[in-house]
Design a protein around this motif. Structure first.
Motif, PDB file in Angstrom:
ATOM      1  N   VAL A 159      73.089   0.700  18.749  1.00 49.99           N
ATOM      2  CA  VAL A 159      73.704  -0.628  18.693  1.00 49.99           C
ATOM      3  C   VAL A 159      72.890  -1.568  17.817  1.00 49.99           C
TER       4      VAL A 159
ATOM      5  N   TYR B   5      74.390  -2.860  14.252  1.00 49.44           N
ATOM      6  CA  TYR B   5      74.682  -4.296  14.229  1.00 49.44           C
ATOM      7  C   TYR B   5      73.945  -4.961  13.069  1.00 49.44           C
TER       8      TYR B   5
ATOM      9  N   ARG C  99      81.686   2.199  12.203  1.00 49.61           N
ATOM     10  CA  ARG C  99      82.210   1.110  13.028  1.00 49.61           C
ATOM     11  C   ARG C  99      82.687   1.651  14.373  1.00 49.61           C
ATOM     12  N   LYS C 100      83.342   2.814  14.352  1.00 53.77           N
ATOM     13  CA  LYS C 100      83.794   3.440  15.597  1.00 53.77           C
ATOM     14  C   LYS C 100      82.605   3.865  16.450  1.00 53.77           C
TER      15      LYS C 100
ATOM     16  N   TYR D 285      79.631   2.506  16.436  1.00 58.50           N
ATOM     17  CA  TYR D 285      79.043   1.277  16.974  1.00 58.50           C
ATOM     18  C   TYR D 285      79.825   0.787  18.191  1.00 58.50           C
ATOM     19  N   ASP D 286      81.140   0.749  18.084  1.00 60.41           N
ATOM     20  CA  ASP D 286      81.981   0.281  19.190  1.00 60.41           C
ATOM     21  C   ASP D 286      81.800   1.159  20.430  1.00 60.41           C
ATOM     22  N   SER D 287      81.720   2.484  20.225  1.00 55.72           N
ATOM     23  CA  SER D 287      81.551   3.413  21.351  1.00 55.72           C
ATOM     24  C   SER D 287      80.196   3.218  22.025  1.00 55.72           C
TER      25      SER D 287
ATOM     26  N   LYS E 101      78.249   0.593  21.949  1.00 53.26           N
ATOM     27  CA  LYS E 101      78.188  -0.732  22.588  1.00 53.26           C
ATOM     28  C   LYS E 101      78.901  -0.722  23.937  1.00 53.26           C
ATOM     29  N   LYS E 102      80.049  -0.052  24.002  1.00 48.79           N
ATOM     30  CA  LYS E 102      80.792   0.035  25.267  1.00 48.79           C
ATOM     31  C   LYS E 102      79.993   0.829  26.307  1.00 48.79           C
TER      32      LYS E 102
ATOM     33  N   GLU F 193      78.173  -8.070  27.976  1.00 43.63           N
ATOM     34  CA  GLU F 193      78.597  -8.200  26.569  1.00 43.63           C
ATOM     35  C   GLU F 193      77.973  -9.451  25.949  1.00 43.63           C
TER      36      GLU F 193
END
Length: 223
Positions: A110, A114, A127-128, A130-132, A134-135, A153
């Protein structure tokens, strides 16, 4: 057979997320009886069945303590080494960290992506990723600190982007040979090829229209 996890215990399945052990049962596999965990993954609303003896190899682990969760949060705003501009290498390195699945590994992903996104927009695959990551980080820290995902968050964002703070990168690598551009070049080339095809189709359409007009003129002459 003794099992590491118990029914109703929350666990982390690397790259999948936080889950809860719903059942531990025995099942025949290739004429041999084996013990399985049935784990419900909340984020994806999915049930997975994992052989008990394979769980450790798959990196399945218990939720971290509140202390470890806070340490992972603090890691987001710590100094770190420069980030390679080769997006393919960067992606592979972070993917390996995701597979290892420790909370500090996920926090590193992350933080890395970022800060990279602040320099240049991330390619789609990153980007995918990173999103995974972060979740996954939000969910586990929320469970560990007994807070809502929304609260975590916001806490993650504050750590990544503290008010009045300067970038934490120790030094910056030159970006002249940034291989992110390779991806965009491929996209642009495909776009150019598509434009050429559309121009060709337009020309063919014009030729067809001319032919129709010629036929109409011949018909008029017959009268």
């Amino acid at each position: 057979m003794d099992t590491k996890f118990k029914v109703d215990q929350k666990v982390v399945y690397p790259s999948q997320g936080v889950g809860i052990v719903k059942e531990i049962f025995e099942k025949s596999f290739k004429d041999q009886m084996m013990m399985y965990y049935k784990i419900y993954i909340e984020a994806s609303d999915m049930i997975v069945m994992v052989p008990v003896e394979k769980a450790e190899d798959l990196g399945i682990r218990q939720i971290v303590s509140a202390k470890e969760a806070q340490k992972a949060l603090d890691l987001l705003s710590a100094d770190f080494e420069p980030i390679t501009s080769d997006w393919k290498l960067r992606y592979q390195m972070n993917l390996e960290l995701l597979k290892k699945g420790t909370i500090s590994d996920i926090a590193e992903i992350v933080r890395c992506l970022y800060n990279r996104s602040k320099v240049k927009e991330l390619p789609i695959l990153e980007r995918k990723l990173y999103d995974s990551a972060k979740k996954l980080l939000e969910d586990e820290i929320a469970y560990a600190l007994k807070k809502t995902p929304k609260e975590i968050e916001q806490a993650i964002h504050t750590k990544l982007e503290p008010l009045g703070a300067i970038a934490k990168v120790k030094h910056t690598l030159p970006l002249d040979d940034d291989e992110d551009d390779d991806l965009m070049d491929d996209v642009n080339e495909k776009s150019d090829d598509q434009d050429d095809e559309e121009d060709l189709d337009d020309n063919d359409s014009d030729s067809s229209d001319d032919m129709d007009e010629s036929e109409d003129f011949d018909d008029d002459e017959q009268f």
